[in-house]
Design an enzyme around this catalytic site. Structure first.
Site, short mmCIF file in Angstrom:
data_model
loop_
_atom_site.label_atom_id
_atom_site.label_comp_id
_atom_site.label_asym_id
_atom_site.label_seq_id
_atom_site.Cartn_x
_atom_site.Cartn_y
_atom_site.Cartn_z
CD GLU A 139 -41.11 -28.66 14.49
OE1 GLU A 139 -40.45 -29.70 14.57
OE2 GLU A 139 -42.14 -28.55 13.80
CD GLU A 146 -45.02 -31.63 15.21
OE1 GLU A 146 -45.74 -31.96 14.26
OE2 GLU A 146 -44.67 -30.46 15.43
#
Ligand code: IDC
Length: 434
Positions: free
Chosen positions: A352, A264
């Site tokens: 995710e 991320e």
């Protein structure tokens, strides 16, 4: 004839093959590369042109296409300047695979690119996700199996290996493969927070051991280089090169490994992420040339949305390499429209997501989670849910303490999120096999 424009004609045929679920009616879309190109007369579809953008809508007799079925349409066109054939087509908004080749009176001197179909593998001999689908590749905006057909992988993400190693062993992974019928294990290796940086060899070995356990059970293994804080992937560039050189060399001969090069990214531009990707991807491809690689996106893999941007920055400036997908993560009820828009242009993989809030905690938002998963199912977007662990937080699938015991199958050990996800993941895959 100075000052005048000569108009010439051409004939084109387009074969539409439905690689997805059966459809009842379709709209083909494509854009002519040059503005002087016009459809003058079409057949077997209703043609409309606006500027250089053309749509062709099915007629009553050829709108229904079963999976694998095809139909052919055609048109006569005119052109004024040298005009290459369109190379990108969409069907019901989804980018098509395949290519173009000149039909009559080829108007260009450079032949347009064609894609030669790879040899079709024999029918599967096993029943696991990997036995059926084999080596994956990216086709248009989809993930395709070795038959060249779009598929969706559904699975679970580990929690941070530095904290939850005791949750990942033969018994728990048997439950994931057999009881949950999962296709995918995401192996989340944090880099900071007592992760990889504290013991590169130990964490590399731990990841490889879990790759082997996924392989033994016929599941795909998604290796997640779990960068989070700091958000700039360049901070970990040298670590990433070392780690991916090791895991890609070690697993090069396997057909079930997917690489996620940064979890991320946050607080950095898409161009910085691209710079990172350009340096890490060749390290992987040097050992494992055909592996699918997933690139995290700006704003915690929100395609830029969480930092005020949108997916156009990726679609307009993609990573220039083959077999690349882009990570999209979600934890909240919003942004579904933005994901759908992006999915029509770039290959997405939800590496995710949580059924709860972005903190990883709180109650399951069943309505929002179901709506998200319905969308992912419909668009055949693969996903891994956060987390297959017994962490004391709402996103964990197991009740706290489960990983101290020996039982992982069934529902008695599950939280609300675990129950919800097991039900979604257990439904049959129906992977196409020809
Ligand atoms: C969370 C974990 C939590 C941990 C925290 C910090 O659930 O136990 O304390 O990370 O490491 C992400 C991240 C993922 C987060 C998850 C939930 O990729 O590492 O896990 N999340 O907050 N992005 C959005 C949410």
């Amino acid at each position: 004839m100075a000052g005048t424009t000569k108009t010439r004609g051409f004939t084109a045929t387009v074969t539409i093959q439905n690689l997805g679920d059966p459809v009842n009616g379709w709209t083909l879309g494509f854009t002519f590369p040059n503005s002087g190109q016009r459809v003058t007369q079409g057949w077997s579809a209703t043609f409309q042109q606006s500027g250089s953008t053309v749509t062709a809508q099915s007629l009553s007799y050829n709108g229904a296409l079963a999976t694998g079925a095809s139909t052919t349409i055609g048109f006569n066109g005119s052109w004024t300047t040298a005009n290459p054939a369109p190379t990108a087509f969409t069907l019901n908004g989804t980018t098509c695979t395949g290519g173009t080749s000149p039909t009559s009176a080829p108007p260009t001197t450079t032949p347009p690119p064609t894609t030669s179909p790879p040899t079709t593998p024999p029918p599967p001999t096993g029943t696991t996700p990997v036995a059926i689908n084999g080596q994956l590749r990216v086709c248009g905006v989809n993930l395709c199996n070795h038959y060249g057909r779009p598929i969706q992988l559904r699975g679970m993400s580990t929690h941070g290996l530095q904290w939850f190693a005791r949750c990942y062993h033969d018994a728990s992974l048997d439950a994931l493969a057999d009881d949950w019928q999962a296709d995918l294990l995401r192996i989340s290796m944090y880099v900071q927070e007592q992760g990889y940086e504290t013991n590169p060899t130990g964490f590399t070995n731990q990841v490889n051991t879990l790759v082997d356990k996924a392989t033994a059970r016929g599941m795909y293994a998604l290796i997640d280089f779990h960068t989070l804080t700091p958000g700039d992937p360049m901070y970990n560039l040298e670590r990433a090169k070392t780690f991916f050189a090791a895991v890609s060399a070690r697993n090069a001969s396997k057909n079930n490994v997917i690489y996620e090069i940064t979890n991320e990214p946050n607080g950095v531009s898409w161009s910085t992420i691209r710079t990172y990707a350009k340096q890490v991807i060749p390290v992987i491809r040097g050992n494992d040339p055909d592996a699918v690689v997933i690139v995290g996106t700006r704003g915690w893999s929100s395609l830029g949305v969480s930092e005020g941007g949108n997916s156009d920055e990726v679609a307009n400036n993609p990573v220039r390499a083959s077999n690349i997908m882009y990570a999209f993560h979600f934890y909240a009820a919003s942004h579904r429209d933005k994901a759908q828009r992006a999915a029509a242009r770039i290959p997405l993989f939800v590496t995710e997501f949580g059924t709860v809030t972005y903190t990883g905690d709180g109650a399951v938002d069943t309505a929002s989670s179901a709506a998200w998963l319905d969308l992912l199912d419909r668009l055949k977007i693969s996903y891994a849910n956060w987390t297959y662990s017994d962490a004391s937080e709402g996103s964990a699938a197991f009740k706290p303490g489960t990983c101290n015991g020996g039982t992982y199958a069934g529902t008695a050990v599950l939280t609300d999120s675990g129950n919800f996800m097991r039900n979604r993941i257990r439904t049959p895959d129906n992977f196409p096999t020809s």
